[in-house]
Scaffold this motif. Sequence first.
Motif, PDB file in Angstrom:
ATOM      1  N   UNK A   1     -12.185   7.690  -1.878  1.00 39.20           N
ATOM      2  CA  UNK A   1     -11.910   9.266  -1.450  1.00 39.20           C
ATOM      3  C   UNK A   1     -12.397   9.426  -0.240  1.00 39.20           C
ATOM      4  N   UNK A   2     -13.184   9.138   0.254  1.00 36.10           N
ATOM      5  CA  UNK A   2     -13.628   9.201   1.627  1.00 36.10           C
ATOM      6  C   UNK A   2     -12.938   9.100   2.579  1.00 36.10           C
ATOM      7  N   UNK A   3     -12.115   7.840   2.500  1.00 41.27           N
ATOM      8  CA  UNK A   3     -11.224   7.111   3.434  1.00 41.27           C
ATOM      9  C   UNK A   3      -9.797   8.091   3.389  1.00 41.27           C
ATOM     10  N   UNK A   4      -9.821   8.395   2.010  1.00 39.69           N
ATOM     11  CA  UNK A   4      -8.369   9.420   2.105  1.00 39.69           C
ATOM     12  C   UNK A   4      -8.636  10.735   2.703  1.00 39.69           C
ATOM     13  N   UNK A   5      -9.834  11.285   2.431  1.00 39.72           N
ATOM     14  CA  UNK A   5      -9.947  12.470   3.094  1.00 39.72           C
ATOM     15  C   UNK A   5      -9.853  12.584   4.778  1.00 39.72           C
ATOM     16  N   UNK A   6     -10.493  11.537   5.303  1.00 41.61           N
ATOM     17  CA  UNK A   6     -10.514  11.392   6.753  1.00 41.61           C
ATOM     18  C   UNK A   6      -9.150  10.686   7.279  1.00 41.61           C
ATOM     19  N   UNK A   7      -7.869  10.818   6.207  1.00 41.36           N
ATOM     20  CA  UNK A   7      -6.962   9.972   6.558  1.00 41.36           C
ATOM     21  C   UNK A   7      -6.814   8.648   7.333  1.00 41.36           C
ATOM     22  N   UNK A   8      -7.783   7.637   6.596  1.00 43.88           N
ATOM     23  CA  UNK A   8      -8.003   6.445   7.326  1.00 43.88           C
ATOM     24  C   UNK A   8      -6.781   5.624   7.293  1.00 43.88           C
ATOM     25  N   UNK A   9      -6.565   4.816   8.183  1.00 45.58           N
ATOM     26  CA  UNK A   9      -5.321   3.901   8.542  1.00 45.58           C
ATOM     27  C   UNK A   9      -5.512   2.581   7.842  1.00 45.58           C
ATOM     28  N   UNK A  10      -5.614   2.885   6.391  1.00 44.84           N
ATOM     29  CA  UNK A  10      -6.015   1.517   5.813  1.00 44.84           C
ATOM     30  C   UNK A  10      -4.718   1.458   4.633  1.00 44.84           C
ATOM     31  N   UNK A  11      -4.335   0.289   4.007  1.00 39.96           N
ATOM     32  CA  UNK A  11      -3.228   0.098   2.995  1.00 39.96           C
ATOM     33  C   UNK A  11      -3.497  -0.975   2.059  1.00 39.96           C
ATOM     34  N   UNK A  12      -2.649  -0.923   1.026  1.00 41.31           N
ATOM     35  CA  UNK A  12      -2.743  -1.620  -0.187  1.00 41.31           C
ATOM     36  C   UNK A  12      -1.357  -2.119  -0.113  1.00 41.31           C
ATOM     37  N   UNK A  13      -1.336  -3.625  -0.256  1.00 39.85           N
ATOM     38  CA  UNK A  13       0.157  -4.148  -0.213  1.00 39.85           C
ATOM     39  C   UNK A  13       0.427  -5.090  -1.694  1.00 39.85           C
ATOM     40  N   UNK A  14       1.959  -5.003  -1.673  1.00 38.27           N
ATOM     41  CA  UNK A  14       2.296  -5.861  -2.806  1.00 38.27           C
ATOM     42  C   UNK A  14       2.348  -7.224  -2.600  1.00 38.27           C
ATOM     43  N   UNK A  15       2.437  -8.156  -3.676  1.00 37.74           N
ATOM     44  CA  UNK A  15       2.757  -9.686  -3.373  1.00 37.74           C
ATOM     45  C   UNK A  15       3.700  -9.964  -2.485  1.00 37.74           C
ATOM     46  N   UNK A  16       4.720  -9.436  -2.669  1.00 43.73           N
ATOM     47  CA  UNK A  16       6.000  -9.601  -2.025  1.00 43.73           C
ATOM     48  C   UNK A  16       5.939  -9.325  -0.439  1.00 43.73           C
ATOM     49  N   UNK A  17       5.186  -8.242  -0.265  1.00 39.22           N
ATOM     50  CA  UNK A  17       4.746  -7.919   1.057  1.00 39.22           C
ATOM     51  C   UNK A  17       3.789  -9.099   1.974  1.00 39.22           C
ATOM     52  N   UNK A  18       2.882  -9.502   0.985  1.00 36.53           N
ATOM     53  CA  UNK A  18       1.996 -10.709   1.654  1.00 36.53           C
ATOM     54  C   UNK A  18       2.771 -11.833   1.711  1.00 36.53           C
ATOM     55  N   UNK A  19       3.555 -12.161   1.039  1.00 37.59           N
ATOM     56  CA  UNK A  19       4.301 -13.278   1.236  1.00 37.59           C
ATOM     57  C   UNK A  19       5.468 -13.138   2.537  1.00 37.59           C
TER      58      UNK A  19
END
Length: 417
Positions: A157-175
Motif C-alpha cells: 500500500x505504501x508503494x501504491x500511495x507514493x505511485x512507485x514505478x514497480x510492476x507485476x508481470x504475467x508468465x507470457x510477458x516474462x517469456x
Amino acid sequence: MRVHIEFGENIRMALDAVLSHRFRSALTILGIVTGICTVVTIGGITSGLRQGIVTFFAEFGPDNIFLNRFDRDPNSPGSPKELKRKPILPEYAAYIKENVRAVEDVALELFISSETSGLITAKVPGYETDNLMLVGFSANAFEIQPRELTEGRFFTPQEEARAARVCVIGPQIRQALFPDGKALGRTITVAGADYTVVVVFAEAKGGFFGQNGQDMQIVIPYETARLRFPTEERLILVSKARPGMREEAYEEIRQLLRRLRKTPPGLPDDFGLSTTDQIIKRLDSILSMVVLVSIALSSLGLMVGGIGVMNIMLVSVTERTREIGIRKAIGARKFDIIVQFLTEAVTLTGIGGLMGILIAILVTLAIGKLVPALAAGVPAWALGMGLAVSVSVGVFFGTWPAMKAANLDPVEALRYE
C-alpha cells in the motif's frame, strides 16, 4: 398357427439385411454419421470450453461483485449506448465501504486501453512486445482476488500511495522479454516509463480457447496508473462481500449507485454490476445457442440420412415382397412385420449413430491434444442424445416402409416375382 419371432431373431435378420448390401447401407447412413458426429463433437468442445471458463472465473472470487461502466469486458469498446454513460469514479469505492455493511473491502482496477492512450509496448534491451494488457491495481486487489506467484512479492500500500514505478508481470510477458527466465528485480520500459519487476504471476488457470488474458498482464500500482494515464476511464471496482452476504451486498451496491448517479426511478441502471455466477450464466446461454445451432445444422444431415433410410427400406420391402407374403401365409401378424422392418431401420441408423459417436470421440480427443485448454471428455448427455436421436430417426423414417410391408396382401405378395 401364429408364428412369433423373438427380438433377437429380428436383430439377426436386420443385421443380415444390412450386411448383405454393405455399400448401399454405408451410403444410406452417411448423413446419420455426419449429423451425430457434429452434435457429439460440439457437445465435447463446448463442455471443455465451459470448464475452462468456469475455472477462469473461479479465480475472480465467488464473493466478489464487479462494478463497471459497461455490461461487458472493460477491454471491449462498449456499445454506443454504454459509451454515453458517465464513468465509474474512484470515489465510489469509499462510498461503498462506508455505506454497504455487507461489503468487506473494495479494490480498484484501471484498464489502460490503446484506443485512448496509444499503442502500448513493453521492452527491454533486445526484446519488445505489444501483446500485453496494462492494468493499474490498488494494493488490496491481490487480497480480494488472490493470485499464485512464481517468485517475488506484491507491491505494498505504501508503494501504491507514493505511485512507485514497480510492476507485476504475467508468465507470457516474462517469456517474451526475459527468455532466460530471470525477471525479478529487472527493469522494463512500458509506454515510455521504466518499472522494476517485483513479482511474476504463476500461469493462470482456465481461459478462453486456450488463452488467459491474465498471463499477458503487466500490473502497476493504481496511483501510478492514474498519474501516468489521467484520461483513462475504464475503471472497475471489485467489492468483496462478507461471507454469506453477497446477494445483500449486490442489491445495496446497486441502490447506492443509482442514488450517487441520480438514476431516475423506472429507468434501467446506467452501469454494469455482476458476479462470477452471472457472468458464467450469460456465457452458458451463449454456449447453449452454439449447441442449438449445431443441432439445427446437423439436423439437415440427419434428415438426408433419414430420407435415405426410408428409401432403402422401401426398396427392401419391394425386394422382399414374396418373403413377406410367405411369412404372412404361415401366420405372421402385421405387428410382427412392422417390428421386423422397424428393427431393421433402427439397426441401420443405430450403426450410423455409433459410428458418429466413435468418430466424434476421436475428433474431440485430437482437439484436446492440439488445444489443451479445451481438453474434456465427451459429456454423457451428448452420447445419450446422439444415440437417442439416431434411434429416433430410424423409428420415424422406418415407420412408413414398415406399415407398407405389414399391409401387403399375402395372396398378391406370393404372386410377386
